[in-house]
Design an enzyme around this catalytic site. Structure first.
Site, PDB file in Angstrom:
ATOM      1  CB  SER B  21      29.533  68.823 -53.228  1.00  0.00           C
ATOM      2  OG  SER B  21      28.375  68.293 -53.817  1.00  0.00           O
ATOM      3  NE  ARG B  44      29.075  77.582 -48.600  1.00  0.00           N
ATOM      4  CZ  ARG B  44      27.903  76.960 -48.527  1.00  0.00           C
ATOM      5  NH1 ARG B  44      26.988  77.134 -49.449  1.00  0.00           N
ATOM      6  NH2 ARG B  44      27.625  76.160 -47.522  1.00  0.00           N
ATOM      7  CG  HIS B  47      29.039  73.415 -54.369  1.00  0.00           C
ATOM      8  ND1 HIS B  47      27.822  74.043 -54.307  1.00  0.00           N
ATOM      9  CD2 HIS B  47      28.783  72.093 -54.216  1.00  0.00           C
ATOM     10  CE1 HIS B  47      26.870  73.138 -54.116  1.00  0.00           C
ATOM     11  NE2 HIS B  47      27.424  71.957 -54.055  1.00  0.00           N
TER      12      HIS B  47
END
Lengths: 216, 216
Positions: B21, B44, B47
């Site tokens: 990812s 993040r 993500h």
């Protein structure tokens, strides 16, 4: 009008905040093809994400709302893939019909089995969930592997949920898992197209269904 | 290349899913001005949302990462505005330094006081939080009223958090509350511009900081 810079009153009455948000969402959304009940779900998804693109990407199976409302009234349980969904869901609206909200991903037996097989805990938690629950509403907002495993169990005749709300977010398998969900014929579903999604929008859709169960 | 339709392998090894990812996110993000440590937070956030626009809207105060890392190592506590943030946060990474994660919004005394004053429980929960904690990392992902109240308490000298991660989502006061946060000089912050945000991206930023506390 540029809504992003327009002054918004800093309302602090909780009910008024919801009403005002929904009126802004309806106004900015403009034309759409969702039915009146479908819109009650979609506007909550938009409310939880501030993302109209995500809202427009929502797909609601024609039987999803009826199936969800019936499942709740029959006391069927909600199975969440992650704790955030369990804690974000208003449990009282399920408990009053005899249901409850469960999440198995942090169970010790799930962790041990996942480690043994080098698979995600999400996969093993779905295997446990279908053993422990008859039917149920599966709310999957985080783990594509959970959704793919649930679909596999359904196709093998080992699971028969009442409804799947499957909106995992991410870059690896999320969009693909939702595309698989949108193709199944065995179980009604609520999902969306693309990578976006997540626990908060999954909770929003689930809460919308639970409110419909109270109102219908 | 059309990444939305490109085939993605259905990796099930948990560590590989994260790595894969992050490599996709780095590739699609392209050029940006975030430092190496800032990028660990921003990637993040992306993500958790699959939203590069949201990622690009993140603002990190120059002192935020140092302050957050120090606060965690000094055992300062995390205060979450909603349960979803409390349950989504890896508590072990705070507990090992003596800290913990708290959320006061469902406390009975908070509910009673909010009802009495016809204010949000979020507001009252912030008043309780600053009384019960010295410093701390405030993670606010849902309630603009919580963030606005915390800013008010700081300006009145009644609160001095170590760090504020303020990324509430929504249509009423969310963008405005974050614009207020981005102006304060008393406390370092992580926030973003606009309506988008939410509990999942707030947790993502908080977890990124806690990982930096372990690594630095």
């Amino acid at each position: 009008m540029d809504f992003k810079t327009e002054f918004k009153p800093l309302t602090i009455d909780p009910d008024k905040i919801y009403d005002y948000s929904f009126s802004i969402i309806a106004e900015e959304m403009g034309q759409h093809d969702f039915s009146e009940d479908e819109w009650k779900i979609v506007r909550r998804v938009i409310h939880a994400s501030a993302d109209f693109e995500l809202g427009r990407s929502v797909i609601i199976h024609p039987d999803a709302i009826r199936a969800g409302v019936e499942a709740i009234r029959n006391g069927r349980h909600v199975i969440a893939d992650v704790q955030m969904i369990e804690s974000g869901t208003g449990k009282a609206r399920f408990q009053k019909y005899g249901g409850d909200v469960h999440c198995y991903i942090s169970d010790e037996d799930v962790a041990i089995e996942a480690k043994r097989l080098n698979q995600t805990r999400a996969i093993i938690s779905m295997q446990k969930a279908v053993k422990e629950n008859e039917g149920g509403i599966y709310a999957i907002g985080n783990a594509p592997t959970a959704l793919l495993e649930l679909i596999r169990l359904i196709k093998e005749g080992k699971a028969k949920p009442d409804l799947i709300i499957g909106m995992p977010v991410g870059f690896v398998s999320a969009a693909e898992s939702k595309a698989e969900l949108a193709k199944i014929t065995e179980v009604p579903f609520i999902t969306n197209v693309g990578r976006k999604g997540g626990s908060t929008v999954t909770v929003a859709a689930l809460n919308a269904i639970s409110l419909l169960a109270d109102q219908k």
